[in-house]
Design an enzyme around this catalytic site. Structure first.
Site, PDB file in Angstrom:
ATOM      1  CE  LYS A  74      -3.585  -3.489  -3.359  1.00  0.00           C
ATOM      2  NZ  LYS A  74      -4.818  -3.111  -2.852  1.00  0.00           N
ATOM      3  CB  THR A  76       0.068   5.492  -2.328  1.00  0.00           C
ATOM      4  OG1 THR A  76      -0.495   5.574  -1.037  1.00  0.00           O
ATOM      5  CG2 THR A  76       0.594   6.906  -2.662  1.00  0.00           C
ATOM      6  NE  ARG A  97     -10.919  -2.700  -1.737  1.00  0.00           N
ATOM      7  CZ  ARG A  97     -10.169  -3.538  -1.040  1.00  0.00           C
ATOM      8  NH1 ARG A  97     -10.677  -4.649  -0.348  1.00  0.00           N
ATOM      9  NH2 ARG A  97      -8.919  -3.354  -0.668  1.00  0.00           N
ATOM     10  CE  LYS A 108      -5.737  -1.941   4.523  1.00  0.00           C
ATOM     11  NZ  LYS A 108      -6.251  -0.708   4.279  1.00  0.00           N
ATOM     12  CB  ALA A 276      -8.876  -8.743  -1.283  1.00  0.00           C
ATOM     13  CG  PHE A 304      -5.076  -7.940   1.201  1.00  0.00           C
ATOM     14  CD1 PHE A 304      -4.285  -7.039   1.937  1.00  0.00           C
ATOM     15  CD2 PHE A 304      -6.215  -8.463   1.423  1.00  0.00           C
ATOM     16  CE1 PHE A 304      -4.593  -6.836   3.220  1.00  0.00           C
ATOM     17  CE2 PHE A 304      -6.741  -8.068   2.752  1.00  0.00           C
ATOM     18  CZ  PHE A 304      -6.106  -7.170   3.585  1.00  0.00           C
ATOM     19  CG  PHE A 384       9.887   3.344   0.741  1.00  0.00           C
ATOM     20  CD1 PHE A 384       9.387   3.660   1.803  1.00  0.00           C
ATOM     21  CD2 PHE A 384       8.858   2.898  -0.221  1.00  0.00           C
ATOM     22  CE1 PHE A 384       8.340   3.237   2.270  1.00  0.00           C
ATOM     23  CE2 PHE A 384       7.680   2.167   0.062  1.00  0.00           C
ATOM     24  CZ  PHE A 384       7.373   2.779   1.389  1.00  0.00           C
ATOM     25  CD1 TRP A 412       3.522   8.482   0.213  1.00  0.00           C
ATOM     26  CD2 TRP A 412       4.991   9.957   0.438  1.00  0.00           C
ATOM     27  NE1 TRP A 412       3.333   8.821   1.573  1.00  0.00           N
ATOM     28  CE2 TRP A 412       4.376   9.720   1.810  1.00  0.00           C
ATOM     29  CE3 TRP A 412       6.107  10.832   0.471  1.00  0.00           C
ATOM     30  CZ2 TRP A 412       4.598  10.582   2.851  1.00  0.00           C
ATOM     31  CZ3 TRP A 412       6.547  11.595   1.820  1.00  0.00           C
ATOM     32  CH2 TRP A 412       5.722  11.162   2.830  1.00  0.00           C
TER      33      TRP A 412
END
Length: 559
Positions: A74, A76, A97, A108, A276, A304, A384, A412
């Site tokens: 998210k 990224t 954030r 994480k 969140a 999230f 991916f 990415w």
């Protein structure tokens, strides 16, 4: 672009521009930037106040499906979309954030994007950055110290020590501190009582800083914090302890948004960091509203999945700040669809179109939920290398049945060049005038009905279970004038239900409410459900075991 294989290698090779140059592109004079080194700076309160007139840019929310071990990307995608909008000629900013040290050293890892869609300096952002979290932690714990000190010196306010509501905080995962006994050791140390610690990102001070509009509003909100109750159940406020002034002093610099840049030298505000799953999951109102004055497009994210972050972004942040989002992006991956469809993580590399189709139910639920707020939606398929054309097409075909479009994004690996299609679609949606934003529930709805509305409309639960003591507490707050406040659900991020192992799009489940907390300063009611903890613990093998400084003086293992 160079063929790098890790986020940190890409970040270290970044060609950063002086932060004053980034600020100049936004029209921020150098005297209104407080530099922290050469690559980050705070924006002065004076400049922010002066920029409040004029028109706003378009506000774009990036949210996601429920997170899985397969990864969604998210942040990224948020960074990539900001770069992509600039690439197609739009003046765009990113608002995200700050990272908490707890999950960085837990499980994480970093939170600044990935691949060629990152915000830099990555190491600084994921560690101490500009000290905002330290200031929030200190201000919170100053209030805690003042409470016990007041009681020690005679308790003039008649605080009932059995009903002190203000716990302490620290920015680290430490389960041993969830429940403690303080003031042991004799008369000189005060009156022993039970209390505990939450993680800093769950602090009401964090929420207040992220919802306040300026220092005056900040001080007022801090004063409105309820620290506990007297024997007659009347509330005791932080202002009664004369704590609001000193707390505001500690938070003066922390209130100023932090300006940094992406790998492509586009501006980004990184400010505030409530989780969140236990808080409201959005960056600061000050950063977002300032960015809207400085750019034509502002891309922000909510933590999230959309069941938590997006719902709170809409029902708390937008409601409180008067924001009207123009479009929403829901991030999904083929890998995550397969996991939601029952495939184990070790088997994700193999093509499985049936599992993709089955797992799309989770994505579909989020698309339908976001549309309930009157905001047009587009799905970003974060690519991916293991994704097959047939799997990608299966996601696109499914999303089309919902009246939306899914767009493959390769940001990415390719940076802004890989996300141009999504950027153009976002512009199309934002300029279409389709957005008719409205919160999920009205201010004057009963508190328990607001909880039930979120549970049934967003989680698709069958019922909410709450003890009589919880319902009585909610009624009491309504009688005290807090019935208009929105709800901040504390719930597992891994499922629409309160069971983290229940993937997909479950219906008819039960939402058990364990506890409710009044955040009178922030302006919402925290509803704690299931087994969610406001102080996380570390995993069996924490990420900290792999973090060290190498022979070149560089940090390894943080990403």
């Amino acid at each position: 672009m160079a063929d790098f294989t890790s986020d940190i290698a890409i970040a270290r090779a970044a060609s950063k521009k002086p932060i004053m140059e980034i600020g100049a592109r936004l029209g921020i004079p150098s005297e209104h930037l407080l530099p922290y080194g050469h690559d980050k700076a705070k924006v002065s309160a004076e400049f922010i106040a002066a920029s409040k007139g004029g028109r706003d840019g378009k506000l774009i929310l990036v949210t996601a499906i429920n997170p899985t071990p397969a990864g969604e990307g998210k942040t990224t995608t948020t960074v990539g979309l900001g770069d992509g909008l600039n690439r197609i000629g739009k003046k765009a900013m990113i608002c995200i954030r700050e990272a908490s040290l707890g999950p960085n050293f837990g499980i994480k890892g970093g939170a600044a994007g990935g691949g060629f869609s990152q915000v830099v300096p990555m190491e600084d952002m994921n560690l101490h950055f500009t000290g905002d979290f330290h200031a929030i932690t200190t201000a919170h714990n100053l209030l805690a110290a003042l409470i016990d000190n007041h009681i020690y010196w005679g308790n003039e306010l008649n605080i009932d020590i059995r009903r002190i509501a203000w716990r302490r905080v620290m920015d680290m995962n430490d389960r041993a501190l969830r429940a403690i006994t303080c003031s042991l050791g004799g008369v000189a140390n005060g009156f022993p009582r039970e209390t505990g610690f939450d993680i800093t990102v769950a602090s009401e001070v964090m929420a207040i800083l992220c919802l306040a509009t300026d220092l005056k509003d900040l001080e007022k909100r801090l004063g409105n914090i309820i620290v506990g109750y007297r024997r007659d159940r009347s509330p005791v406020f932080a202002r009664d302890l004369k704590a609001d002034g000193a707390m505001t002093v500690l938070l003066r610099d922390a209130m100023q948004p932090n300006l940094v840049q992406t790998l492509e030298n586009n501006p980004a505000f990184v400010h505030g960091g409530p989780f969140a799953n236990i808080a409201h999951g959005c960056n600061s109102v000050v950063a977002t509203t300032t960015a809207l004055k400085l750019a034509d497009y502002v891309v922000t994210e909510a933590g999230f999945g959309a069941d938590l972050g997006a719902e709170k972004f809409f029902d708390i942040k937008c409601r409180k700040a008067g924001l009207k989002p123009d479009a929403a992006v829901i991030v999904a991956t083929v890998r995550a669809m397969k996991m939601n469809g029952g495939v184990k993580k070790d088997d994700l590399a193999a093509e499985n179109i049936d599992a993709v189709r089955k797992g799309c139910a989770n994505l579909g639920r989020h698309v339908q939920n976001v549309k309930k707020f009157g905001v047009p939606v587009v799905v970003a398929i974060n690519h991916f290398v293991s994704d097959t054309e047939a799997e990608i097409q299966a996601v696109k075909d499914y999303v089309a049945t919902l009246g939306a479009e899914a767009i493959l994004c390769r940001h990415w690996a390719q940076g802004s060049a890989g996300i141009e299609d999504l950027a153009r679609k976002v512009v199309e949606l934002a300029e279409s005038g389709q957005a008719q934003f409205a919160p999920l529930y009205p201010d004057d709805m009963k508190l328990i009905e607001k909880i039930e509305t979120i549970a049934t409309e967003i989680y698709h639960a069958g019922e909410v279970i709450a003890d009589k003591s919880v319902r009585d507490q909610l009624r009491q707050w309504e009688e005290q004038g807090y019935g208009h406040l929105p709800i901040c659900m504390a719930k597992t991020q891994y499922s629409f239900s309160t069971d983290p192992h229940l993937r997909g799009a479950p219906t008819g489940h039960t939402v058990p409410v364990r506890e409710v907390r009044l955040s009178a300063g922030a302006g919402f009611i925290v509803v704690i459900t299931g087994e969610i903890m406001t102080m996380p613990g570390l995993p069996r093998t924490p990420s900290s075991e792999k973090i060290f400084i190498n022979d070149q003086g560089q940090i390894e293992g943080l990403f």
